[in-house]
Scaffold this motif. Sequence first.
Motif, PDB file in Angstrom:
ATOM      1  N   PHE A 111      48.602  43.105  76.289  1.00  0.00           N
ATOM      2  CA  PHE A 111      48.965  44.167  75.518  1.00  0.00           C
ATOM      3  C   PHE A 111      47.542  45.000  75.207  1.00  0.00           C
ATOM      4  O   PHE A 111      47.603  46.370  75.423  1.00  0.00           O
ATOM      5  CB  PHE A 111      49.884  43.996  74.288  1.00  0.00           C
ATOM      6  CG  PHE A 111      49.855  45.022  73.452  1.00  0.00           C
ATOM      7  CD1 PHE A 111      51.190  45.779  73.860  1.00  0.00           C
ATOM      8  CD2 PHE A 111      49.447  45.201  72.306  1.00  0.00           C
ATOM      9  CE1 PHE A 111      51.409  46.902  73.106  1.00  0.00           C
ATOM     10  CE2 PHE A 111      49.583  46.351  71.539  1.00  0.00           C
ATOM     11  CZ  PHE A 111      50.601  47.246  71.832  1.00  0.00           C
ATOM     12  N   GLU A 114      45.749  46.367  78.082  1.00  0.00           N
ATOM     13  CA  GLU A 114      46.337  47.441  78.528  1.00  0.00           C
ATOM     14  C   GLU A 114      46.206  48.670  77.903  1.00  0.00           C
ATOM     15  O   GLU A 114      46.407  49.747  78.352  1.00  0.00           O
ATOM     16  CB  GLU A 114      48.111  47.258  78.821  1.00  0.00           C
ATOM     17  CG  GLU A 114      47.927  46.185  80.088  1.00  0.00           C
ATOM     18  CD  GLU A 114      49.612  45.527  80.215  1.00  0.00           C
ATOM     19  OE1 GLU A 114      50.588  46.270  79.286  1.00  0.00           O
ATOM     20  OE2 GLU A 114      49.747  44.720  80.817  1.00  0.00           O
ATOM     21  N   HIS A 115      46.156  48.434  76.509  1.00  0.00           N
ATOM     22  CA  HIS A 115      46.088  49.803  75.774  1.00  0.00           C
ATOM     23  C   HIS A 115      44.513  49.884  75.356  1.00  0.00           C
ATOM     24  O   HIS A 115      44.018  50.383  74.301  1.00  0.00           O
ATOM     25  CB  HIS A 115      46.755  49.396  74.293  1.00  0.00           C
ATOM     26  CG  HIS A 115      48.181  49.580  74.692  1.00  0.00           C
ATOM     27  ND1 HIS A 115      48.954  48.500  75.057  1.00  0.00           N
ATOM     28  CD2 HIS A 115      49.064  50.603  74.599  1.00  0.00           C
ATOM     29  CE1 HIS A 115      50.269  48.974  75.042  1.00  0.00           C
ATOM     30  NE2 HIS A 115      50.235  50.287  75.058  1.00  0.00           N
ATOM     31  N   HIS A 116      43.672  49.570  76.411  1.00  0.00           N
ATOM     32  CA  HIS A 116      42.217  50.077  76.459  1.00  0.00           C
ATOM     33  C   HIS A 116      41.243  49.436  75.228  1.00  0.00           C
ATOM     34  O   HIS A 116      40.468  49.874  74.935  1.00  0.00           O
ATOM     35  CB  HIS A 116      41.954  51.398  76.377  1.00  0.00           C
ATOM     36  CG  HIS A 116      42.986  51.997  77.335  1.00  0.00           C
ATOM     37  ND1 HIS A 116      42.820  51.824  78.889  1.00  0.00           N
ATOM     38  CD2 HIS A 116      43.887  52.772  77.551  1.00  0.00           C
ATOM     39  CE1 HIS A 116      43.485  52.634  79.502  1.00  0.00           C
ATOM     40  NE2 HIS A 116      44.458  53.279  78.468  1.00  0.00           N
TER      41      HIS A 116
END
Length: 147
Positions: A111, A114-116
């Motif tokens: 998570f 994926e959200h940098h």
Amino acid sequence: MKAEYTADPIAGALAEPQNGLAAQGTKFLISGAISAVVDLSITFFFQTIIGFGAFGGRTVGFIFGTTTAYLINRRWTFRAAPSTKRFLQVVVLYTITFFINVGGHKILYSFFTEHHMAEAVAIVVAFVISQGVATVINFVVQRTLIF
């Protein structure tokens, strides 16, 4: 109420008052911090240097960290004599919290990345959250059911 003192079988000297909830909780946190350093160091090494994925790296770290925690907690936190029954109960508990801890780490790591979030930060943040949940479960079960 007067505190009772017992001889410490490990050090052979007078030990602090009997283990109440506060004393055990404090000792559990200290042993957990030591174990977490072992766990996180190995997890981080296997994920970043060796190239294991989140699940594999966290699994290796978990094995070393929980072994360290068990040894410290049995002898120091709960002052329990060696027992096959207790050891097997801890194995079952750690198996359950393995899936909570390692599964949570994998989900959170994915998570966050994926959200940098930077990989190194994601490893640490996912570790802290999943380890925190597992630690609470471990303390409650060990104190109330095992030791």
